[in-house]
Scaffold this active site. Structure first.
Site, PDB file in Angstrom:
ATOM      1  N   THR A  56      11.400  11.188  -6.930  1.00 27.16           N
ATOM      2  CA  THR A  56      10.125  10.707  -7.466  1.00 27.16           C
ATOM      3  C   THR A  56       9.655  11.688  -8.531  1.00 27.16           C
ATOM      4  OG1 THR A  56       7.769  10.561  -6.933  1.00 27.16           O
ATOM      5  CG2 THR A  56       9.121  11.751  -5.359  1.00 27.16           C
ATOM      6  N   GLY A  57       8.872  11.194  -9.482  1.00 31.14           N
ATOM      7  CA  GLY A  57       8.378  12.073 -10.546  1.00 31.14           C
ATOM      8  C   GLY A  57       8.616  11.441 -11.902  1.00 31.14           C
ATOM      9  N   HIS A  58       8.748  12.266 -12.917  1.00 31.45           N
ATOM     10  CA  HIS A  58       8.841  11.759 -14.285  1.00 31.45           C
ATOM     11  C   HIS A  58      10.221  11.149 -14.546  1.00 31.45           C
ATOM     12  CE1 HIS A  58       9.233  12.140 -18.749  1.00 31.45           C
ATOM     13  NE2 HIS A  58       8.144  11.417 -18.593  1.00 31.45           N
ATOM     14  N   GLY A  59      10.244   9.820 -14.613  1.00 35.52           N
ATOM     15  CA  GLY A  59      11.499   9.090 -14.628  1.00 35.52           C
ATOM     16  C   GLY A  59      12.445   9.462 -15.749  1.00 35.52           C
ATOM     17  N   THR A  82       6.052   6.546  -7.171  1.00 31.35           N
ATOM     18  CA  THR A  82       7.151   5.986  -6.407  1.00 31.35           C
ATOM     19  C   THR A  82       7.146   6.259  -4.896  1.00 31.35           C
ATOM     20  OG1 THR A  82       8.317   6.440  -8.429  1.00 31.35           O
ATOM     21  CG2 THR A  82       9.662   6.094  -6.509  1.00 31.35           C
ATOM     22  N   ARG A 120      10.343  -1.225 -19.957  1.00 31.76           N
ATOM     23  CA  ARG A 120      10.860   0.111 -19.638  1.00 31.76           C
ATOM     24  C   ARG A 120      11.349   0.173 -18.181  1.00 31.76           C
ATOM     25  NH1 ARG A 120       9.307   4.084 -15.528  1.00 31.76           N
ATOM     26  NH2 ARG A 120       9.541   6.188 -16.363  1.00 31.76           N
ATOM     27  N   GLY A 128      12.657   2.902 -15.372  1.00 33.68           N
ATOM     28  CA  GLY A 128      12.668   4.345 -15.142  1.00 33.68           C
ATOM     29  C   GLY A 128      13.922   4.779 -14.408  1.00 33.68           C
ATOM     30  N   ASP A 129      13.787   5.890 -13.740  1.00 38.54           N
ATOM     31  CA  ASP A 129      14.905   6.462 -12.992  1.00 38.54           C
ATOM     32  C   ASP A 129      15.223   5.696 -11.717  1.00 38.54           C
ATOM     33  OD1 ASP A 129      12.262   7.434 -12.222  1.00 38.54           O
ATOM     34  OD2 ASP A 129      13.352   8.457 -10.612  1.00 38.54           O
TER      35      ASP A 129
HETATM   36  N1  GLY Z   1       9.745   7.902 -11.027  1.00 38.11           N
HETATM   37  C1  GLY Z   1       9.132   6.721 -11.374  1.00 38.11           C
HETATM   38  C2  GLY Z   1       9.259   6.344 -12.757  1.00 38.11           C
HETATM   39  O1  GLY Z   1       9.276   7.178 -13.639  1.00 38.11           O
HETATM   40  O2  GLY Z   1       9.336   5.182 -13.026  1.00 38.11           O
END
Ligand code: GLY
Ligand code: GLY
Length: 312
Positions: free
Chosen positions: A224-227, A173, A201, A203-204
């Protein structure tokens, strides 16, 4: 009166070495672009949008051109933009075939009573407002195809992203936060998501309070990171809340990232600005390219502890 700040990031993750130079050049150019918009009389939200368009146009980042691919090999993008005055916000989810999803998010904010449009509806809305639809192949880089093949071969999908010590090669991101000299805040975030994600899907990033938050009473944040982890802890809102209790942007991001790791074992990064011109870019992943303009100086870095400066 504090000086304005335009701060951008190019995604928290491992960032493969062949993308290092392009990533740093990309965040520097985007920070300059946002600063230029403010200097020419644009608003905080205009500056955030322009900076994110610049990042979406750079193929080194997972947003716009350079987006990662779904399991079916398609590009589906998410974006958000938020204005701290009145908490106005617009977002798009799983949008296809547009070069700059953040522009569509801005239109959702300005032209509709809604906060988020997704999928086909978002694309129809973009067309109705004259946003150019492009051949999807123009958004796909050879690197994105290679990453998908890697994931398919080794069966490592989004779940492997929980393991920080063995990060995948990926990138992530992009985002921008702005505080103007008069205290107006804005935040914008845009992404192609995570390689091999299920089609559909989101994400965040497009979720208000997860991927971004801006509040003229507290500051602005882009994450940013694991959504899936970021969404569960509403990371951007969490960090903004900590700033509103008087914490510095750096302390607030660290608090947010620690909370996310302790509750859901998630990793990522964020950028934040406070109303008094405080600035921070913090990450719990191996790298995150960032840059900002404050006064006559451009600040930038990507590796842990790195902080370089140059005159504008
Ligand atoms: N942070 C980006 C995503 O997980 O989509
Ligand atoms: N798009 C309308 C709002 O910001 O609430």
């Amino acid at each position: 009166m504090p000086e304005s700040v335009v701060l951008v990031h190019g995604g928290a993750w491992a960032i493969p070495e062949h993308l290092w130079d392009a990533s740093v050049a990309g965040v520097k150019a985007a920070a300059r672009r946002g600063h230029q918009v403010l200097a020419e009389g644009g608003s905080a939200v205009d500056a955030a949008e322009a900076a994110v368009v610049s990042l979406e146009d750079c193929p080194a980042f997972d947003a716009g051109k350079g987006s990662v691919l779904t399991y079916d090999g398609e590009v589906e993008m998410d974006a958000i933009i938020m204005q701290g005055a009145g908490l106005s916000v617009g977002a798009v989810g799983a949008i296809r075939n547009v070069p700059n999803p953040v522009r569509v998010a801005r239109l959702v904010m300005d032209k509709t009573p809604h906060v988020m449009l997704v999928g086909e509806g978002a694309n129809k809305f973009a067309s109705a407002f004259g946003i150019e639809q492009v051949d999807p192949d123009t958004l796909i880089t050879p690197y994105a195809r290679k990453e998908l093949e890697y994931y398919k071969t080794f069966k490592k999908t989004v779940y492997s992203l929980f393991n920080k010590t063995e990060p995948p090669s990926g990138h992530d991101t992009v985002g921008c936060v702005v505080v103007s000299a008069s205290g107006a805040t804005a935040a914008a975030t845009s992404t192609g998501g995570i390689t091999a994600k299920m089609p559909g899907r989101c994400g965040d990033t497009p979720v208000v309070g997860a991927g971004a938050y801006a509040d003229d009473q507290a500051g602005a944040v882009s994450t940013t990171g694991h959504g899936e982890s970021i969404m569960k802890v509403c990371l951007a809102r969490h960090i903004t809340s900590l700033m509103s209790t008087g914490q510095t942007p750096e302390a607030a991001i660290k608090g947010g990232l620690e909370y996310m790791e302790s509750r859901v074992k998630g990793f990522g990064g964020a950028i934040a600005v406070s109303l008094d011109g405080g600035v921070a870019a913090v990450f719990s992943t191996p790298r995150m390219p960032w840059a900002y303009v404050q006064g006559d100086t451009l600040h930038f870095g990507m590796h842990p502890g790195q902080h370089c400066t140059e005159d504008l």
